[in-house]
Design a protein around this motif. Structure first.
Motif, short mmCIF file in Angstrom:
data_model
loop_
_atom_site.label_atom_id
_atom_site.label_comp_id
_atom_site.label_asym_id
_atom_site.label_seq_id
_atom_site.Cartn_x
_atom_site.Cartn_y
_atom_site.Cartn_z
N SER A 26 -7.04 -1.41 -6.18
CA SER A 26 -6.04 -0.46 -5.73
C SER A 26 -5.70 -0.75 -4.27
O SER A 26 -6.43 -1.46 -3.58
CB SER A 26 -6.59 0.96 -5.85
OG SER A 26 -7.80 1.04 -5.15
N ILE A 27 -4.57 -0.20 -3.82
CA ILE A 27 -4.19 -0.39 -2.41
C ILE A 27 -3.80 0.94 -1.78
O ILE A 27 -3.34 1.86 -2.44
CB ILE A 27 -2.98 -1.35 -2.24
CG1 ILE A 27 -1.87 -0.98 -3.22
CG2 ILE A 27 -3.38 -2.77 -2.29
CD1 ILE A 27 -0.54 -1.54 -2.82
N GLU A 28 -4.00 0.97 -0.46
CA GLU A 28 -3.43 2.05 0.33
C GLU A 28 -2.07 1.53 0.78
O GLU A 28 -1.97 0.55 1.52
CB GLU A 28 -4.32 2.36 1.53
CG GLU A 28 -3.75 3.49 2.36
CD GLU A 28 -4.50 3.70 3.67
OE1 GLU A 28 -5.39 2.89 3.99
OE2 GLU A 28 -4.16 4.67 4.37
N LEU A 29 -0.99 2.17 0.32
CA LEU A 29 0.36 1.70 0.59
C LEU A 29 0.90 2.44 1.81
O LEU A 29 0.94 3.67 1.83
CB LEU A 29 1.24 1.98 -0.63
CG LEU A 29 2.69 1.55 -0.54
CD1 LEU A 29 2.81 0.04 -0.44
CD2 LEU A 29 3.45 2.06 -1.76
N VAL A 30 1.29 1.70 2.83
CA VAL A 30 1.81 2.34 4.04
C VAL A 30 3.08 1.63 4.51
O VAL A 30 3.36 0.50 4.12
CB VAL A 30 0.76 2.32 5.20
CG1 VAL A 30 -0.47 3.12 4.83
CG2 VAL A 30 0.39 0.89 5.57
N GLY A 31 3.82 2.34 5.38
CA GLY A 31 4.93 1.72 6.08
C GLY A 31 4.36 1.18 7.37
O GLY A 31 3.64 0.19 7.38
N ASN A 397 -3.60 3.03 -11.63
CA ASN A 397 -3.97 3.62 -10.33
C ASN A 397 -4.00 2.61 -9.19
O ASN A 397 -4.94 2.60 -8.40
CB ASN A 397 -5.35 4.26 -10.42
CG ASN A 397 -5.25 5.76 -10.54
OD1 ASN A 397 -4.25 6.33 -10.10
ND2 ASN A 397 -6.25 6.37 -11.11
N VAL A 398 -2.98 1.79 -9.10
CA VAL A 398 -2.94 0.81 -8.02
C VAL A 398 -2.59 1.48 -6.69
O VAL A 398 -3.17 1.19 -5.65
CB VAL A 398 -1.89 -0.30 -8.33
CG1 VAL A 398 -1.74 -1.24 -7.13
CG2 VAL A 398 -2.29 -1.08 -9.58
N PHE A 399 -1.60 2.41 -6.73
CA PHE A 399 -1.05 2.92 -5.47
C PHE A 399 -1.74 4.21 -4.98
O PHE A 399 -1.76 5.22 -5.68
CB PHE A 399 0.44 3.24 -5.65
CG PHE A 399 1.28 2.02 -5.93
CD1 PHE A 399 1.33 0.96 -5.03
CD2 PHE A 399 2.05 1.95 -7.08
CE1 PHE A 399 2.11 -0.15 -5.29
CE2 PHE A 399 2.84 0.85 -7.34
CZ PHE A 399 2.87 -0.21 -6.45
N ASN A 400 -2.24 4.16 -3.77
CA ASN A 400 -2.74 5.36 -3.07
C ASN A 400 -3.55 6.31 -3.96
O ASN A 400 -3.24 7.50 -4.03
CB ASN A 400 -1.56 6.13 -2.47
CG ASN A 400 -1.00 5.44 -1.23
OD1 ASN A 400 -1.63 4.52 -0.70
ND2 ASN A 400 0.15 5.87 -0.77
N PRO A 401 -4.58 5.81 -4.62
CA PRO A 401 -5.32 6.71 -5.52
C PRO A 401 -5.91 7.89 -4.77
O PRO A 401 -6.52 7.71 -3.72
CB PRO A 401 -6.41 5.81 -6.11
CG PRO A 401 -6.51 4.64 -5.18
CD PRO A 401 -5.13 4.46 -4.60
N GLY A 402 -5.71 9.07 -5.30
CA GLY A 402 -6.30 10.28 -4.73
C GLY A 402 -5.64 10.81 -3.48
O GLY A 402 -6.10 11.78 -2.91
N ARG A 403 -4.56 10.20 -3.02
CA ARG A 403 -4.00 10.65 -1.75
C ARG A 403 -3.45 12.08 -1.83
O ARG A 403 -3.65 12.87 -0.91
CB ARG A 403 -2.87 9.72 -1.29
CG ARG A 403 -2.36 10.15 0.07
CD ARG A 403 -1.36 9.20 0.67
NE ARG A 403 -1.18 9.51 2.08
CZ ARG A 403 -0.28 8.94 2.86
NH1 ARG A 403 0.50 7.98 2.38
NH2 ARG A 403 -0.15 9.29 4.13
N MET A 404 -2.76 12.40 -2.91
CA MET A 404 -2.22 13.75 -3.02
C MET A 404 -3.19 14.71 -3.72
O MET A 404 -3.38 15.83 -3.31
CB MET A 404 -0.87 13.74 -3.77
CG MET A 404 0.26 13.12 -2.95
SD MET A 404 1.84 13.13 -3.84
CE MET A 404 2.36 14.84 -3.64
N TYR A 405 -3.76 14.23 -4.80
CA TYR A 405 -4.67 15.08 -5.58
C TYR A 405 -5.85 14.23 -6.04
O TYR A 405 -5.68 13.06 -6.37
CB TYR A 405 -3.94 15.68 -6.79
CG TYR A 405 -2.77 16.53 -6.38
CD1 TYR A 405 -2.95 17.83 -5.90
CD2 TYR A 405 -1.48 16.01 -6.41
CE1 TYR A 405 -1.88 18.59 -5.48
CE2 TYR A 405 -0.39 16.78 -5.99
CZ TYR A 405 -0.60 18.07 -5.52
OH TYR A 405 0.45 18.82 -5.10
N ALA A 406 -7.01 14.85 -6.11
CA ALA A 406 -8.22 14.10 -6.43
C ALA A 406 -8.11 13.41 -7.79
O ALA A 406 -8.64 12.32 -7.99
CB ALA A 406 -9.43 15.05 -6.42
#
Lengths: 408, 486
Positions: A26-31, A397-406
């Protein structure tokens, strides 16, 4: 997390996502990473930034439309627009300073991914209302487009708009196309002083209910007004309730006169001219009255204007030293509270259950964001649908897993 | 047009289903006789007709829920219906489907003038929302031409626009919350009186989903204070290209009129005969430009627009001299489709194009229709490039009807080719379903289907529309199930 992927084109991002998905990573996707501290901590194998995918790809001032690759700095976009006398109508708020980062460094992709809007949202609509089209890559590594460059388009599902406010959890946007508007020729502000929060919200709603196209309504209590950089307003040493008017000069003058007449029971306002108005609203756009500080946390509450003061009163009954700024004629409440173990989440959310509305914890220590719901908790049905939506875009679940909701 | 093969098993169980529906919501809510059902066999795309299995007209959200729960449990398809004004066959019934109409649910539930929102039942007509708030000087902004008849439910399903969306946006920009009944009968609230969504922006996906996600029974919409006044002006040009340039220059100058409407010569002629609006008859293209504000603001803006138009040598410039003339100017425009309908049957296209392509596209539309031996009139929202070519044909002439469809498809392909889209405000429905391949790749259509399946995994809601029938989610990826299994 040492490795930061920086694709230089959508096809490269696509190929990286395919590889990640195949390897179950998975990755943490950021600008540009200015809002990295918003949300639950992302438990990802590595990070990916869109800042390598940049540049304005289309600008047609006479069609009020611009396309830009997701990693283009917002500042570059605004300079380009200003060169043709245009602007982003939704006045995206810059959370940089409030989050301990720099002002002016966010990307246009993030503005839409986080649906960031400022004071003019009350009249002009939010970021989501101005997004016309998206090119993106989903978690399966498919490149897709949705919408386009025209204002009116109901062909198929509005996936572009559906991605706004998803904080990079559904797909990676690689290009966004959005509606722009002419900058007003003139701006003026009426600032009423010394009003209570109840009266301020009443005044702001009355102004919004006038035919004068008020384009900003904000209330700062005296304690927050004291933090303004704007000298005249800071030195007024009272609570401030500001009403913004924008149009061509003769219209602004006329509307200002009518509004003063209509709102005279609230006392004589301070009047800000164009230059002074731009400084004041510019400050608000950077949320400068609620700067980063390790001793305070920051909440953002969206509610119906008429219940906002009661909601805030209920919250104040449970905690001390709460600072409140009202935007969107009371429909948006920024709440600065002293740091605490649960960031006041249970008290705030209990108050919301009574009065209505949603709250997002915008700034808190990582430990707090790990343990409390940062975004508004969802009812079981919406949570099921949210998981379904996540799975439609990003099943592994590649993008930002758990960022908004667990669970998402 | 290929339709989904009806499920004969369902049709064979019709009597059983009728009694099940009656048990669920009461026999008085169910229309089962042939004459009663005939009123629902088509919508405003009258080329297609189909007698539905039954029609149910619930009075409450709970009744809608009971109907859907029954249909879900018994594998019966459902077609949601507002007022049946869809121009793309969005409300076209199917022989194995129950039509669920929301027209009896039309109350205003709550008005919050301070917060500028109204909560209504979805069967309320578009115009009735404005009527409910107009005593206080407010209005509901999206104004499709059918606003007297069309329901908010239909507007939400199609994300309807109108003449004034250049300034005020379309339906999706003016709705804050909906109460929706899911196909399994569950009642879910999305959004509310506040401006932000709570998590994902489901409203963005629901609005414009053409009745395939659920049935909306209530909605919270924004209302806006009416301007002090408004006045239209007319600008006539000797070519469509010049009219297009004029629109670009007005917008480029920083002026956003509340509406810019375009009519070509055939349309002007018909509308003038109908409405006696005072349209100039010796021009190739007419713009109706409306601005809002106080008397002084209006005068200044209109004077600026005249100045902008002058270098393009307009052959006529007329500013409405009062409310009466203003009303006549709009009457002609709003009655345009009806006026043309009195002369001829027509197919109304709805593609959107980038404004810069306007002159060329209008020329090409004329050539396309000519090559099929057909005439065309153009009336549309120029400010946002949303075209409405009306392709005229004789409905009793099957060959002409077929040629009109072919011409329509060519026009829409042209719109996509120049950077536009198939439909700006009418929706895809059955009419443009098979053209979706022109605008989207297989991958993009599959992604949309996966999202639809999150809401309606059994594909019972308004089935066989919007998505080409040959597009399928691969069987090894059971989309939608994930939502339930997780």
């Amino acid at each position: 997390m040492n490795e930061i992927l920086k694709p230089a084109a959508d096809w490269e991002l696509q190929s990286m996502v395919k590889q990640l998905a195949a390897r179950n990573l998975s990755i943490e996707l950021v600008g540009n990473g200015t809002k990295r501290s918003v949300g639950r901590p992302v438990n990802a194998s590595m990070a990916m930034t869109t800042t390598g995918i940049r540049g304005i790809s289309l600008y047609e001032p006479t069609e009020l439309v611009m396309s830009a690759r997701a990693g283009t700095p917002l500042s570059q976009i605004e300079v380009e627009l200003a060169g043709r006398g245009q602007m982003l109508p939704f006045e995206p708020i810059d959370l940089g300073p409030a989050l301990g980062s720099y002002a002016g460094s966010q990307t246009i992709g993030a503005v839409f991914a986080c649906n960031l809007s400022g004071a003019r949202r009350i009249t002009a609509g939010a970021a989501r209302d101005h997004l016309l089209g998206v090119v993106g890559v989903n978690g399966r590594g498919d490149i897709f487009k949705s919408g386009g460059r025209v204002m009116k388009n109901v062909t198929g599902l509005d996936i572009a708009r559906g991605l706004t406010g998803s904080w990079g959890t559904l797909a990676a946007m690689t290009e966004v196309t959005f509606k722009v508007l002419p900058m007003p020729d003139d701006t003026a502000t009426l600032v009423f002083t010394g009003l209570t929060e109840d009266l301020a919200v009443e005044l702001m709603c009355a102004a919004m209910g006038s035919p004068y196209e008020v384009s900003g309504t904000v209330h700062l209590p005296q304690t927050l007004a004291a933090r303004l950089l704007h000298d005249d307003l800071r030195m007024a040493a009272r609570s401030l309730t500001a009403i913004r008017l924008e149009n061509f000069p003769r219209s602004v003058a006329y509307r200002k006169g009518r509004l003063k007449e209509r709102l005279k029971v609230y006392g004589p306002p301070i009047e800000l001219d164009q230059e002074s108005s731009l400084r004041f609203w510019g400050e608000l756009r950077r949320l400068s009255v609620m700067p980063y500080g390790s001793q305070t946390y920051l909440w953002r509450i969206s509610t119906a204007p008429k219940v906002a003061p009661q909601l805030v009163n209920t919250i104040r009954r449970h905690m001390d030293n709460v600072e409140t700024m009202y935007d969107w004629s009371g429909g948006l409440v920024w709440l600065e509270i002293p740091a605490s173990a649960d960031a006041g989440a249970s008290d705030i959310r209990r108050a919301l259950a009574t009065h209505g509305g949603y709250a997002t914890l915008v700034r808190a220590d990582i430990g707090v964001r790990e343990s409390v719901d940062v975004f508004q908790p969802l009812n079981p049905t919406i949570e099921r649908l949210s998981r379904g939506l996540k799975s439609a875009f990003d099943p592994s679940n590649v993008f930002n897993p758990g960022r908004m909701y667990a669970t998402i | 047009m290929e339709f989904l093969a009806p499920d004969h098993g369902v049709i064979a169980r019709r009597e059983l289903i009728l009694s099940g529906l009656a048990e669920a919501v009461g026999a008085d809510r169910v229309i089962s006789d042939e004459d009663g059902r005939r009123a629902y066999e088509t919508d405003a795309l009258t080329a297609y007709k189909c007698m539905p299995l039954a029609v149910v007209l619930p009075r409450t959200t709970e009744e809608v829920s009971a109907v859907l729960r029954y249909c879900h449990a018994n594998g019966v398809k459902v077609v949601a219906r507002g007022a049946g004004t869809s121009l793309c066959g969005g409300a076209l019934p199917a022989a194995d489907a129950v039509v669920v109409g929301v027209s009896k649910m039309n109350r205003v539930l709550d008005i919050d003038f301070a917060g500028r929102t109204v909560r209504v039942e979805s069967g309320i007509t578009n115009l009735a929302i404005s009527a409910a708030v107009s005593p206080e000087g407010f209005f509901y902004a999206p104004d499709p031409s059918s606003q007297l008849a069309c329901t908010l439910a239909g507007n939400l399903a199609m994300n309807s626009g109108g003449a004034h969306c250049l300034k005020y946006g379309v339906t999706t920009n003016n709705v804050l919350g909906v109460r929706m009944v899911m196909m399994d009968g569950e009642i879910v609230d999305f959004g509310g009186p506040q401006l932000d969504p709570e998590g994902y922006d489901f409203l963005a996906l629901i609005v414009g989903s053409e009745g395939q996600f659920g049935i909306i029974t209530e909605a919270t919409v924004r209302i806006i204070k009416s301007a002090e006044g408004a006045r239209p002006m007319m600008l006539g040009f000797d070519s469509a290209a010049k009219a297009g340039m004029c629109v670009a220059r007005i917008i480029g100058s920083g002026i956003i009129p509340v509406a810019i409407e375009f009519m070509d010569r055939p349309a002007i002629k018909v509308c003038e005969a109908f409405a006696k609006a005072g349209y100039p008859l010796d021009v190739e293209a007419l713009l109706i430009v409306e601005v809002e504000g106080s008397e002084e603001e209006i005068s200044e803006r209109l004077a600026q627009i005249v100045e902008i138009a002058r270098p393009l040598n307009p052959s006529s410039v007329t500013v409405a001299d009062g409310d009466e003339q203003a009303a006549r100017i709009w009457k002609g425009r709003k009655a345009a489709f009806g006026a043309i309908g009195r002369l001829s049957d027509y197919l109304c296209m709805d593609g959107t194009i980038p404004l810069s392509a306007l002159g060329q596209v209008l020329d090409d539309i004329t050539s396309i229709c000519k090559s099929h031996g057909l005439k065309v009139a153009n009336i549309f929202h120029a400010g946002d490039g949303n075209l409405h070519p009306l392709i005229m044909y004789e409905a009793n002439d099957r060959d002409a009807a077929h040629r009109a469809e072919l011409a329509g498809a060519e026009i829409l392909k042209l719109c996509v080719k120049v950077g536009g889209c198939l439909t700006g405000e009418h929706g895809v429905g059955v009419e443009k379903r098979d053209l979706m391949h022109v605008q989207f790749t297989e991958t993009e259509l599959v992604l949309q289907l996966r999202i639809k399946a999150v809401f309606d995994p059994l594909d019972l809601l308004n089935a066989g529309k919007v998505f080409p029938l040959d597009v399928k989610v691969a069987p090894d990826e059971p989309a939608g199930d994930a939502a339930h299994a997780a």
